[in-house]
Design a protein around this motif. Structure first.
Motif, PDB file in Angstrom:
ATOM      1  N   UNK A 254       0.818  -1.224   0.000  1.00  0.00           N
ATOM      2  CA  UNK A 254       0.000   0.000   0.000  1.00  0.00           C
ATOM      3  C   UNK A 254       0.849   1.270   0.000  1.00  0.00           C
ATOM      4  N   UNK A 255       2.039   1.219   0.585  1.00  0.00           N
ATOM      5  CA  UNK A 255       2.909   2.407   0.623  1.00  0.00           C
ATOM      6  C   UNK A 255       3.488   2.705  -0.753  1.00  0.00           C
ATOM      7  N   UNK A 256       3.800   1.661  -1.509  1.00  0.00           N
ATOM      8  CA  UNK A 256       4.274   1.853  -2.883  1.00  0.00           C
ATOM      9  C   UNK A 256       3.183   2.466  -3.752  1.00  0.00           C
ATOM     10  N   UNK A 257       1.929   2.155  -3.425  1.00  0.00           N
ATOM     11  CA  UNK A 257       0.797   2.626  -4.220  1.00  0.00           C
ATOM     12  C   UNK A 257       0.283   3.987  -3.754  1.00  0.00           C
ATOM     13  N   UNK A 258       0.967   4.579  -2.773  1.00  0.00           N
ATOM     14  CA  UNK A 258       0.525   5.881  -2.260  1.00  0.00           C
ATOM     15  C   UNK A 258      -0.734   5.786  -1.418  1.00  0.00           C
ATOM     16  N   UNK A 259      -1.035   4.571  -0.936  1.00  0.00           N
ATOM     17  CA  UNK A 259      -2.252   4.347  -0.144  1.00  0.00           C
ATOM     18  C   UNK A 259      -1.913   3.809   1.243  1.00  0.00           C
ATOM     19  N   UNK A 260      -0.766   4.232   1.748  1.00  0.00           N
ATOM     20  CA  UNK A 260      -0.335   3.806   3.075  1.00  0.00           C
ATOM     21  C   UNK A 260      -1.329   4.170   4.163  1.00  0.00           C
ATOM     22  N   UNK A 261      -2.176   5.164   3.889  1.00  0.00           N
ATOM     23  CA  UNK A 261      -3.153   5.601   4.900  1.00  0.00           C
ATOM     24  C   UNK A 261      -4.137   4.494   5.282  1.00  0.00           C
ATOM     25  N   UNK A 262      -4.313   3.491   4.419  1.00  0.00           N
ATOM     26  CA  UNK A 262      -5.274   2.426   4.751  1.00  0.00           C
ATOM     27  C   UNK A 262      -4.691   1.439   5.763  1.00  0.00           C
ATOM     28  N   UNK A 263      -3.367   1.489   5.981  1.00  0.00           N
ATOM     29  CA  UNK A 263      -2.722   0.575   6.934  1.00  0.00           C
ATOM     30  C   UNK A 263      -2.771   1.207   8.321  1.00  0.00           C
ATOM     31  N   UNK A 264      -3.418   0.524   9.268  1.00  0.00           N
ATOM     32  CA  UNK A 264      -3.633   1.080  10.598  1.00  0.00           C
ATOM     33  C   UNK A 264      -2.745   0.370  11.626  1.00  0.00           C
ATOM     34  N   UNK A 265      -1.524   0.864  11.756  1.00  0.00           N
ATOM     35  CA  UNK A 265      -0.580   0.258  12.701  1.00  0.00           C
ATOM     36  C   UNK A 265      -1.043   0.430  14.150  1.00  0.00           C
ATOM     37  N   UNK A 266      -1.885   1.429  14.393  1.00  0.00           N
ATOM     38  CA  UNK A 266      -2.273   1.727  15.777  1.00  0.00           C
ATOM     39  C   UNK A 266      -3.262   0.710  16.347  1.00  0.00           C
ATOM     40  N   UNK A 267      -3.834  -0.142  15.487  1.00  0.00           N
ATOM     41  CA  UNK A 267      -4.795  -1.116  16.027  1.00  0.00           C
ATOM     42  C   UNK A 267      -4.065  -2.160  16.874  1.00  0.00           C
ATOM     43  N   UNK A 268      -4.807  -2.731  17.810  1.00  0.00           N
ATOM     44  CA  UNK A 268      -4.211  -3.695  18.736  1.00  0.00           C
ATOM     45  C   UNK A 268      -3.902  -5.015  18.045  1.00  0.00           C
ATOM     46  N   UNK A 269      -2.866  -5.670  18.530  1.00  0.00           N
ATOM     47  CA  UNK A 269      -2.564  -7.020  18.063  1.00  0.00           C
ATOM     48  C   UNK A 269      -1.839  -7.058  16.730  1.00  0.00           C
ATOM     49  N   UNK A 270      -1.477  -8.262  16.364  1.00  0.00           N
ATOM     50  CA  UNK A 270      -0.760  -8.467  15.109  1.00  0.00           C
ATOM     51  C   UNK A 270      -1.747  -8.507  13.951  1.00  0.00           C
ATOM     52  N   UNK A 271      -1.272  -8.263  12.753  1.00  0.00           N
ATOM     53  CA  UNK A 271      -2.075  -8.515  11.556  1.00  0.00           C
ATOM     54  C   UNK A 271      -1.147  -8.996  10.454  1.00  0.00           C
ATOM     55  N   UNK A 272      -1.719  -9.707   9.497  1.00  0.00           N
ATOM     56  CA  UNK A 272      -0.909 -10.301   8.438  1.00  0.00           C
ATOM     57  C   UNK A 272      -0.204  -9.194   7.647  1.00  0.00           C
ATOM     58  N   UNK A 273       1.128  -9.275   7.628  1.00  0.00           N
ATOM     59  CA  UNK A 273       1.922  -8.285   6.901  1.00  0.00           C
ATOM     60  C   UNK A 273       2.423  -7.136   7.745  1.00  0.00           C
ATOM     61  N   UNK A 274       2.104  -7.113   9.053  1.00  0.00           N
ATOM     62  CA  UNK A 274       2.483  -5.957   9.888  1.00  0.00           C
ATOM     63  C   UNK A 274       3.982  -5.663   9.813  1.00  0.00           C
ATOM     64  N   UNK A 275       4.811  -6.681  10.012  1.00  0.00           N
ATOM     65  CA  UNK A 275       6.269  -6.468  10.043  1.00  0.00           C
ATOM     66  C   UNK A 275       6.770  -5.942   8.701  1.00  0.00           C
ATOM     67  N   UNK A 276       6.318  -6.571   7.605  1.00  0.00           N
ATOM     68  CA  UNK A 276       6.760  -6.148   6.275  1.00  0.00           C
ATOM     69  C   UNK A 276       6.264  -4.741   5.955  1.00  0.00           C
ATOM     70  N   UNK A 277       5.061  -4.428   6.387  1.00  0.00           N
ATOM     71  CA  UNK A 277       4.495  -3.106   6.089  1.00  0.00           C
ATOM     72  C   UNK A 277       5.137  -2.017   6.946  1.00  0.00           C
ATOM     73  N   UNK A 278       5.556  -2.369   8.161  1.00  0.00           N
ATOM     74  CA  UNK A 278       6.309  -1.419   8.997  1.00  0.00           C
ATOM     75  C   UNK A 278       7.611  -1.033   8.297  1.00  0.00           C
ATOM     76  N   UNK A 279       8.271  -2.043   7.746  1.00  0.00           N
ATOM     77  CA  UNK A 279       9.512  -1.806   6.994  1.00  0.00           C
ATOM     78  C   UNK A 279       9.229  -1.010   5.721  1.00  0.00           C
ATOM     79  N   UNK A 280       8.120  -1.324   5.041  1.00  0.00           N
ATOM     80  CA  UNK A 280       7.763  -0.610   3.803  1.00  0.00           C
ATOM     81  C   UNK A 280       7.474   0.862   4.088  1.00  0.00           C
ATOM     82  N   UNK A 281       6.826   1.129   5.209  1.00  0.00           N
ATOM     83  CA  UNK A 281       6.523   2.518   5.581  1.00  0.00           C
ATOM     84  C   UNK A 281       7.808   3.284   5.856  1.00  0.00           C
TER      85      UNK A 281
END
Length: 372
Positions: A254-281
């Motif tokens: 989503x960050x490559x597509x300019x749509x990083x805003x849809x990724x909600x890191x602030x939500x509780x718990x893990x989600x699929x892709x969290x680690x990779x998306x943290x690095x992508x951000x």
């Protein structure tokens, strides 16, 4: 795939009776256009258009753990969506690549409907099912339980209002409520993919033909016309809306597509892709990826997906979608370009169309924004 193997919507005979040009779209036999795609496009921008979108993939997620499952399986904060509202979100792989972009409707406290693109419906269903173990929730394939009709355009509220007792005036954008339209039970959603105001009506397949006929009759005086997938594509392109397989792919986060805003890191718990998306951000902040921009042709030649964007003899990007724009009267395209060439008005940018470098103006997206 031969035409005999294509899936057909409940409105198939209706489309054929209207003389539609049919096409294979994601394994479905769908109307491409009924007459002139330009006329259909203009009707949606100025009056109203009626679409059959029954090829979209509806997946129901129910149970006490439905919100927790969706928060784990998707990148958005789905648990915070109130009943009756909808949210645009994405489902990603463990490596952050986009599997699909979705709309999730919260129908009740523990009932959600996930709407996937037709081409990815099975992929999304398999991913949700695979991510469900451990959650007190059921994932159900409801693709055959719904037909989906859309009425889009400035005249659409008046047309739908004449057939329903649902409170359309109180229905916000990205909200949905159960109601009756032309005597048929429906989920009435204020969503769409055209850049116009409008509604998407989820009904049982056996009610689709009657509802189509009622909407056609109600829209007659307002200039409503049946519309195919061809104008839906030019409408969404003008509105700067991404299309999976073009602006969004598994090769992009989503960050490559300019749509990083849809990724909600602030939500509780893990989600699929969290680690990779943290690095992508973090990577996107340090080394900005290519930017999705609009390109408007100075000439008449139409750019297509995959064509190279060039500047100063160098390749600086790639077109993801292109078409003639009925609203602008010139060819337009969306393209990912190097950040140095992304500012609106950047000089010297062109598109390589069969060896000829055609000049293009870089503009901010969207190309078209309706007057509220």
């Amino acid at each position: 795939m031969s035409s005999t193997e294509l899936r057909r919507t409940a409105l198939d005979a209706t489309h054929r009776a209207l003389g539609a040009t049919m096409t294979d779209f994601a394994g479905w036999d769908m109307p491409l256009r009924y007459g002139s795609e330009r006329d259909e496009h203009v009707a949606v921008r100025t009056r109203a258009g009626l679409f059959d979108l029954s090829h979209m993939g509806e997946i129901t997620v129910t149970g006490p753990g439905a919100a927790a499952l969706l928060d784990f399986a998707l990148v958005g904060n789905i648990g915070s969506v109130k009943p009756g509202r909808a949210r645009y979100t994405m489902i990603c792989r463990e490596d952050g690549g986009i599997l699909d972009d979705l709309i999730v409707y919260r129908l009740a406290d523990d009932t959600y409907m996930v709407v996937a693109n037709a081409s990815n419906a099975q992929v999304v269903l398999d991913a949700l099912t695979g991510r469900a173990p451990g959650f007190d929730a059921e994932v159900r394939d409801d693709r055959d339980a719904y037909a989906l009709l859309a009425v889009q355009g400035p005249a659409s509220p008046a047309i739908v209002k004449s057939l329903t007792d649902a409170d359309l005036d109180g229905l916000k954008y990205y909200a949905g409520l159960p109601g009756t339209v032309a005597g048929v039970p429906a989920l009435v959603a204020r969503t769409g993919y055209t850049g116009e105001d409008g509604f998407e009506l989820f009904v049982k397949p056996e009610h689709a033909v009657g509802l189509w006929q009622a909407l056609t009759a109600a829209g007659e005086g307002a200039g409503l016309v049946p519309c195919g997938l061809s104008c839906r594509d030019t409408l969404r392109l003008e509105a700067g809306m991404p299309l999976y397989g073009h602006e969004l792919t598994t090769a992009l986060t989503p960050f490559d597509a300019g749509l990083g805003r849809v990724v909600k890191f602030e939500k509780e718990g893990d989600f699929v892709g969290r680690a990779a998306l943290t690095e992508a951000a973090s990577r996107a902040e340090r080394n900005p990826p290519r930017v999705l921009v609009g390109l408007v042709a100075e000439g008449r030649r139409v750019p297509r997906a995959g064509y190279q964007v060039v500047a100063g003899g160098e390749v600086v990007g790639e077109v993801t979608s292109g078409a003639p724009s009925p609203t602008l009267g010139r060819p337009i395209a969306m393209a990912y370009v190097d950040p140095a060439y992304a500012a609106p008005g950047t000089e010297g940018v062109g598109v390589d169309i069969r060896g000829s470098h055609e000049p293009y103006e870089v503009v901010a997206l969207p190309f078209y924004k309706r007057q509220k």
